[in-house]
Scaffold this motif. Structure first.
Motif, PDB file in Angstrom:
ATOM      1  N   ASN A 185      36.459  21.182  86.045  1.00  0.00           N
ATOM      2  CA  ASN A 185      35.763  22.397  85.597  1.00  0.00           C
ATOM      3  C   ASN A 185      34.613  22.092  84.636  1.00  0.00           C
ATOM      4  O   ASN A 185      34.394  22.801  83.646  1.00  0.00           O
ATOM      5  N   GLU A 186      33.908  20.982  84.942  1.00  0.00           N
ATOM      6  CA  GLU A 186      32.729  20.628  84.141  1.00  0.00           C
ATOM      7  C   GLU A 186      31.528  21.423  84.630  1.00  0.00           C
ATOM      8  O   GLU A 186      31.574  22.051  85.687  1.00  0.00           O
ATOM      9  N   ASN A 187      30.443  21.366  83.862  1.00  0.00           N
ATOM     10  CA  ASN A 187      29.230  22.093  84.237  1.00  0.00           C
ATOM     11  C   ASN A 187      28.403  21.229  85.193  1.00  0.00           C
ATOM     12  O   ASN A 187      27.921  20.168  84.810  1.00  0.00           O
ATOM     13  N   VAL A 188      28.238  21.692  86.422  1.00  0.00           N
ATOM     14  CA  VAL A 188      27.517  20.886  87.425  1.00  0.00           C
ATOM     15  C   VAL A 188      26.023  20.825  87.150  1.00  0.00           C
ATOM     16  O   VAL A 188      25.326  19.966  87.683  1.00  0.00           O
ATOM     17  N   LEU A 189      25.544  21.738  86.322  1.00  0.00           N
ATOM     18  CA  LEU A 189      24.124  21.718  85.962  1.00  0.00           C
ATOM     19  C   LEU A 189      23.862  20.634  84.910  1.00  0.00           C
ATOM     20  O   LEU A 189      22.721  20.258  84.653  1.00  0.00           O
ATOM     21  N   GLY A 190      24.922  20.139  84.320  1.00  0.00           N
ATOM     22  CA  GLY A 190      24.784  19.129  83.262  1.00  0.00           C
ATOM     23  C   GLY A 190      24.819  19.778  81.893  1.00  0.00           C
ATOM     24  O   GLY A 190      25.083  20.979  81.760  1.00  0.00           O
ATOM     25  N   ALA A 191      24.541  18.961  80.870  1.00  0.00           N
ATOM     26  CA  ALA A 191      24.546  19.462  79.491  1.00  0.00           C
ATOM     27  C   ALA A 191      23.306  20.314  79.262  1.00  0.00           C
ATOM     28  O   ALA A 191      22.289  20.138  79.942  1.00  0.00           O
ATOM     29  N   SER A 192      23.386  21.183  78.286  1.00  0.00           N
ATOM     30  CA  SER A 192      22.206  21.943  77.873  1.00  0.00           C
ATOM     31  C   SER A 192      21.101  20.948  77.490  1.00  0.00           C
ATOM     32  O   SER A 192      21.311  20.064  76.652  1.00  0.00           O
ATOM     33  N   PRO A 193      19.909  21.059  78.100  1.00  0.00           N
ATOM     34  CA  PRO A 193      18.824  20.107  77.758  1.00  0.00           C
ATOM     35  C   PRO A 193      18.444  20.190  76.285  1.00  0.00           C
ATOM     36  O   PRO A 193      18.081  19.183  75.671  1.00  0.00           O
ATOM     37  N   LYS A 194      18.544  21.375  75.709  1.00  0.00           N
ATOM     38  CA  LYS A 194      18.227  21.508  74.269  1.00  0.00           C
ATOM     39  C   LYS A 194      19.239  20.716  73.441  1.00  0.00           C
ATOM     40  O   LYS A 194      18.895  20.095  72.440  1.00  0.00           O
ATOM     41  N   ALA A 195      20.489  20.752  73.874  1.00  0.00           N
ATOM     42  CA  ALA A 195      21.526  19.996  73.152  1.00  0.00           C
ATOM     43  C   ALA A 195      21.260  18.500  73.289  1.00  0.00           C
ATOM     44  O   ALA A 195      21.362  17.756  72.305  1.00  0.00           O
TER      45      ALA A 195
ATOM     46  N   PHE B  24      32.815  24.233  73.857  1.00  0.00           N
ATOM     47  CA  PHE B  24      31.487  23.818  74.340  1.00  0.00           C
ATOM     48  C   PHE B  24      31.606  22.939  75.589  1.00  0.00           C
ATOM     49  O   PHE B  24      30.614  22.434  76.091  1.00  0.00           O
ATOM     50  N   SER B  25      32.841  22.745  76.074  1.00  0.00           N
ATOM     51  CA  SER B  25      33.060  21.822  77.205  1.00  0.00           C
ATOM     52  C   SER B  25      32.683  22.420  78.549  1.00  0.00           C
ATOM     53  O   SER B  25      32.484  21.686  79.504  1.00  0.00           O
ATOM     54  N   LYS B  26      32.647  23.728  78.654  1.00  0.00           N
ATOM     55  CA  LYS B  26      32.519  24.359  79.966  1.00  0.00           C
ATOM     56  C   LYS B  26      31.087  24.813  80.203  1.00  0.00           C
ATOM     57  O   LYS B  26      30.277  24.047  80.688  1.00  0.00           O
ATOM     58  N   ILE B  27      30.739  26.045  79.829  1.00  0.00           N
ATOM     59  CA  ILE B  27      29.398  26.511  80.218  1.00  0.00           C
ATOM     60  C   ILE B  27      28.287  25.709  79.524  1.00  0.00           C
ATOM     61  O   ILE B  27      27.214  25.526  80.088  1.00  0.00           O
ATOM     62  N   HIS B  28      28.547  25.220  78.330  1.00  0.00           N
ATOM     63  CA  HIS B  28      27.494  24.481  77.616  1.00  0.00           C
ATOM     64  C   HIS B  28      27.362  23.037  78.109  1.00  0.00           C
ATOM     65  O   HIS B  28      26.421  22.340  77.746  1.00  0.00           O
TER      66      HIS B  28
ATOM     67  N   GLY C 180      28.043  15.670  68.124  1.00  0.00           N
ATOM     68  CA  GLY C 180      28.573  16.836  68.828  1.00  0.00           C
ATOM     69  C   GLY C 180      28.264  18.138  68.089  1.00  0.00           C
ATOM     70  O   GLY C 180      27.917  19.149  68.711  1.00  0.00           O
ATOM     71  N   GLN C 181      28.375  18.117  66.764  1.00  0.00           N
ATOM     72  CA  GLN C 181      28.082  19.329  65.985  1.00  0.00           C
ATOM     73  C   GLN C 181      26.631  19.762  66.196  1.00  0.00           C
ATOM     74  O   GLN C 181      26.334  20.939  66.414  1.00  0.00           O
ATOM     75  N   ILE C 182      25.729  18.771  66.161  1.00  0.00           N
ATOM     76  CA  ILE C 182      24.302  19.090  66.312  1.00  0.00           C
ATOM     77  C   ILE C 182      24.000  19.550  67.740  1.00  0.00           C
ATOM     78  O   ILE C 182      23.253  20.511  67.957  1.00  0.00           O
ATOM     79  N   GLY C 183      24.632  18.886  68.709  1.00  0.00           N
ATOM     80  CA  GLY C 183      24.465  19.301  70.104  1.00  0.00           C
ATOM     81  C   GLY C 183      24.954  20.719  70.320  1.00  0.00           C
ATOM     82  O   GLY C 183      24.314  21.524  71.009  1.00  0.00           O
ATOM     83  N   ALA C 184      26.075  21.041  69.727  1.00  0.00           N
ATOM     84  CA  ALA C 184      26.666  22.381  69.918  1.00  0.00           C
ATOM     85  C   ALA C 184      25.774  23.464  69.306  1.00  0.00           C
ATOM     86  O   ALA C 184      25.616  24.543  69.893  1.00  0.00           O
ATOM     87  N   ILE C 185      25.184  23.185  68.135  1.00  0.00           N
ATOM     88  CA  ILE C 185      24.289  24.184  67.514  1.00  0.00           C
ATOM     89  C   ILE C 185      23.113  24.465  68.461  1.00  0.00           C
ATOM     90  O   ILE C 185      22.758  25.617  68.719  1.00  0.00           O
ATOM     91  N   ALA C 186      22.546  23.394  69.031  1.00  0.00           N
ATOM     92  CA  ALA C 186      21.409  23.578  69.949  1.00  0.00           C
ATOM     93  C   ALA C 186      21.859  24.286  71.225  1.00  0.00           C
ATOM     94  O   ALA C 186      21.135  25.129  71.763  1.00  0.00           O
TER      95      ALA C 186
END
Ligand code: PLP
Length: 364
Positions: A44-54, A225-229, A262-268
């Protein structure tokens, strides 16, 4: 000679190991394929990948990897709280939302206590209960819908915690607003209810459970933050609860439990509404396609509210193995005692089409 197991806490002996989705590298090695050829639809990972901003924020943050992170993640907690209209004292961060399930065990469970879960609930609840030598009471489901009245009736003076995932993994079943409201208001104050909303952002019309936190009920809401983000590898999740409940949970936490990158990635990621929207669109279209195909193939499935579909293929372990040989990793559900079923994560449309073509072949 005595075994080290004789000295270990007795409940560990029979504790099952959580069986994650089969990793891509391991599969590639086993079947002699290139990792790039493998399609993983198993976690159930995000197939689009991580948020590019993160990703951009984390690239910059890695330059400061020598520094300890903010111990309780106050900036991320503030960012989450602002979005929810709560205070940072209502939020606790975990090394994935799974770690918060463990905090809840540390805080509230003793040997012999009881934990109530519906059958086929996300397996981590049962494992954590056993870790603390508590007894798990599984209440029945009808066609995979939890019987909420049976959960209330199962409460005894020993009941400490009730866990519900909404929507549930692996079934994808969503309990609607009125039912969850009715349930949460009827759980006695002595019992903590954990509503695990790992897939919250995929919902069209998500039930509002925050109102129960604001009403001062003993409810902990879990999100991640593991799923949609798309940050599963970073391990960042959070719990939302009343100030006093969060104060208790904070006592069980090791300092620096969530890494600084991870904290900084999650904020973005929180700010990246475009990525969230696009991820949801991909899942909406892909899930509709998979469900349509399962109907056409006359396979029983449960309409899903998550980024995955739970489908009856007759012989789950064999289908899993045969699909694996064809470079597609799905999730068999042995640990859930559901040998006829598998769970398939929604992929890109190209991956979904390939998955269906292989599944048809395997079943023919
Ligand atoms: C219902 C549910 N809760 C929690 C988790 C764990 O998520 P995290 O990566 O935040 O630990 C998952 C992951 O699959 C899940 O399905």
């Amino acid at each position: 000679m005595t075994s080290i197991w004789d000295r270990a806490n007795r409940q560990l002996r029979d504790l099952a190991v959580y069986e994650p989705g089969k990793p891509i590298e391991e599969t590639a090695h086993e079947i002699g394929a290139h990792p790039g050829e493998i399609i993983k639809l198993a976690s159930n990972e995000n197939v689009l990948g991580a948020s590019p901003k993160a990703v951009a924020a984390m690239r910059a943050a890695i330059e400061s990897a020598q520094l300890y992170p903010e111990s309780s993640g106050v900036y991320l907690r503030e960012a989450i709280a602002r979005r929810l209209g709560l205070g940072s004292e209502n939020i606790i961060l975990g090394n994935g939302s799974n770690e918060i399930i463990e905090f809840i065990g540390h805080a509230f469970l003793d040997r012999g206590d009881e934990v109530i879960v519906p059958e086929y609930a996300f397996i981590a609840y049962k494992l954590i209960a056993q870790l603390f030598d508590a007894r798990t009471i599984e209440t029945p489901t009808a066609n995979f819908q939890p019987d909420l009245q049976a959960m209330l009736s199962a409460i005894t003076p020993k009941t400490k915690i009730i866990f519900i995932a909404n929507p549930n993994n692996p079934t994808g079943f969503l309990i609607e607003q009125e039912k969850i409201d009715n349930f949460l208001t009827r759980v006695p104050d002595e019992v903590i209810t954990v509503v695990d909303e790992a897939y919250f952002e995929f919902l069209d019309d998500p039930p509002n459970t925050l109102r129960h936190v604001s009403n001062g009920q003993n409810v902990v809401i879990l999100r991640t933050f593991s799923k949609i983000h798309g940050l599963a590898s970073l391990r960042v999740g959070y719990g939302i609860a009343s100030r006093s409940l969060i104060e208790v949970l904070q006592k069980t936490r090791q300092p620096f439990n969530v890494n600084g990158i991870g904290q900084i990635g999650a904020i973005a990621a929180l700010e990246d509404s475009e990525h969230v929207l696009q991820s949801k669109r991909i899942v909406d279209a892909g899930r509709a396609f998979l469900e349509e195909q399962f109907s056409a193939m006359k396979l029983k499935y449960i309409p899903s509210a998550g980024n995955f579909v739970f489908v009856n293929v007759g012989d789950g372990p064999t289908v899993f193995k045969k699909m694996l040989a064809r470079k597609i990793i799905v999730r068999p559900l042995r640990g859930y005692n559901l040998p006829e079923w598998i769970r398939i994560t929604v992929g890109t449309m190209e991956q979904n089409e390939k998955c269906i073509a292989v599944l048809k072949d395997v079943l023919s």
